[in-house]
Design a protein around this motif. Sequence first.
Motif, PDB file in Angstrom:
ATOM      1  N   THR A  69       0.846  -1.179   0.000  1.00  0.00           N
ATOM      2  CA  THR A  69       0.000   0.000   0.000  1.00  0.00           C
ATOM      3  C   THR A  69       0.882   1.229   0.000  1.00  0.00           C
ATOM      4  O   THR A  69       1.840   1.303   0.764  1.00  0.00           O
ATOM      5  CB  THR A  69      -0.916   0.021   1.240  1.00  0.00           C
ATOM      6  OG1 THR A  69      -1.684  -1.183   1.244  1.00  0.00           O
ATOM      7  CG2 THR A  69      -1.853   1.223   1.195  1.00  0.00           C
ATOM      8  N   PRO A  72     -13.890  -0.051  -4.542  1.00  0.00           N
ATOM      9  CA  PRO A  72     -12.864   0.957  -4.844  1.00  0.00           C
ATOM     10  C   PRO A  72     -13.352   1.903  -5.932  1.00  0.00           C
ATOM     11  O   PRO A  72     -14.359   1.635  -6.612  1.00  0.00           O
ATOM     12  CB  PRO A  72     -11.685   0.116  -5.327  1.00  0.00           C
ATOM     13  CG  PRO A  72     -12.329  -1.090  -5.947  1.00  0.00           C
ATOM     14  CD  PRO A  72     -13.529  -1.376  -5.085  1.00  0.00           C
ATOM     15  N   GLU A 109      -3.467   0.610  -3.880  1.00  0.00           N
ATOM     16  CA  GLU A 109      -3.077  -0.645  -3.237  1.00  0.00           C
ATOM     17  C   GLU A 109      -2.663  -1.666  -4.296  1.00  0.00           C
ATOM     18  O   GLU A 109      -3.283  -1.756  -5.352  1.00  0.00           O
ATOM     19  CB  GLU A 109      -4.225  -1.218  -2.406  1.00  0.00           C
ATOM     20  CG  GLU A 109      -4.738  -0.286  -1.318  1.00  0.00           C
ATOM     21  CD  GLU A 109      -5.993  -0.818  -0.663  1.00  0.00           C
ATOM     22  OE1 GLU A 109      -6.275  -2.025  -0.818  1.00  0.00           O
ATOM     23  OE2 GLU A 109      -6.705  -0.026  -0.023  1.00  0.00           O
ATOM     24  N   ARG A 120      -9.575   5.777  -4.103  1.00  0.00           N
ATOM     25  CA  ARG A 120      -8.865   4.532  -3.796  1.00  0.00           C
ATOM     26  C   ARG A 120      -8.896   3.629  -5.021  1.00  0.00           C
ATOM     27  O   ARG A 120      -9.957   3.240  -5.487  1.00  0.00           O
ATOM     28  CB  ARG A 120      -9.520   3.819  -2.605  1.00  0.00           C
ATOM     29  CG  ARG A 120      -8.723   2.575  -2.143  1.00  0.00           C
ATOM     30  CD  ARG A 120      -9.285   2.036  -0.831  1.00  0.00           C
ATOM     31  NE  ARG A 120     -10.622   1.498  -1.016  1.00  0.00           N
ATOM     32  CZ  ARG A 120     -10.877   0.230  -1.364  1.00  0.00           C
ATOM     33  NH1 ARG A 120      -9.876  -0.612  -1.569  1.00  0.00           N
ATOM     34  NH2 ARG A 120     -12.122  -0.179  -1.499  1.00  0.00           N
ATOM     35  N   GLU A 151      -5.197   6.926  -2.949  1.00  0.00           N
ATOM     36  CA  GLU A 151      -4.585   5.808  -2.233  1.00  0.00           C
ATOM     37  C   GLU A 151      -4.613   4.610  -3.171  1.00  0.00           C
ATOM     38  O   GLU A 151      -5.686   4.202  -3.630  1.00  0.00           O
ATOM     39  CB  GLU A 151      -5.364   5.492  -0.957  1.00  0.00           C
ATOM     40  CG  GLU A 151      -4.847   4.278  -0.198  1.00  0.00           C
ATOM     41  CD  GLU A 151      -5.714   3.899   0.983  1.00  0.00           C
ATOM     42  OE1 GLU A 151      -5.731   2.721   1.354  1.00  0.00           O
ATOM     43  OE2 GLU A 151      -6.407   4.794   1.515  1.00  0.00           O
TER      44      GLU A 151
END
Length: 347
Positions: A22, A94, A70, A36, A68
């Motif tokens: 992450t 997401p 991941e 995200r 963000e």
Amino acid sequence: MMTFKGWILAATALATTALTATLPDAAMAQDGEKLRFVVVSHIGSNDPNMNWLTMAMEEFGKKYPDVEAEYISTNNYSIQEHVRLLEQAIATRPDGIAVPVVSPDAFEGPLRRAIDSGIPVVAFNIADGRPESERIPYVTYVGGDELLTGRKLGEYALSQVEAGVVPAPTRVVCASHDSAHEGLKKRCAGMREVMEAAGAKFDELFIGAEPATARNTLQSYLSANTDTNYIFTVAGWSAPWAWGVANEMGLSPDVDMEGVTVLTVDEGPVSIEGVRQGHVLATNSQGFWLQGYAPLEWLYWNVKHGYAPQQDILTGPIIITKENADKWSDLVRSVFGEEAYNQQNTW
């Protein structure tokens, strides 16, 4: 996009021991909302190519602090596990997903459900190779053309035949570790087109991803098909296995006018050093750094501004040969670091 030199200087080492990476926390966007994105990959921390992807994601995070991102993967790969990870990611809702379409049949259901629910998807590394009217309706594809990878490597080999560097192909074997992987099948298909057109026989051989089994399978094949003089390994890390078996069998696998010639793929240390040391005729780069950065940027532009490119975005292949391998070695060492580069060189 950053310049070639720019992203090299910007990239810094990331740990690859975790199966989920992450990006560091970043400042919130001005509107207080943070997007995200989730990358659901088949490339785990035991694969040097994960370095390229996660480093590129880190650079993306610097430019887009309101996202963000991941990275989710597993080292014990199977299509079923990949689909499970994908479905888990979709369930978290997401703002966007980037994923290699390793198997269009297996991925179609979950990806269409995600897209229908409003989650944009960008395919990277492996596209849905079906006609556009039939393929999964993702925003775009960012990655190499694996059919072209096989073709270009085969064409380079034939150019070296004409130059008197290696012998003409009589029988070529494409050694694959995953019989269901669409990208690997296309690499074999591209090589087949070129080699059969040159008059060579061609076989695809499933060797698996376990070293001892792969070596035994290759040895049995070469013993039964003594006219084989080219081995194309569709993963860079299996090239030393193929070379080692041929060498133990006395088949002169180094790059010369005798015996077996080995071709492989990707810009990992083992592939580059194979070329530099004269064990491998050629490999390729499919632009892994761009495959980590560009899908996230297209997701961002799509979510924020409604942008979608009008065609797929090809990041490769670029053929790596004896003539340019030193430059590629310098590049990869600057990104991976000297210690990691040497550790991944298994020759």
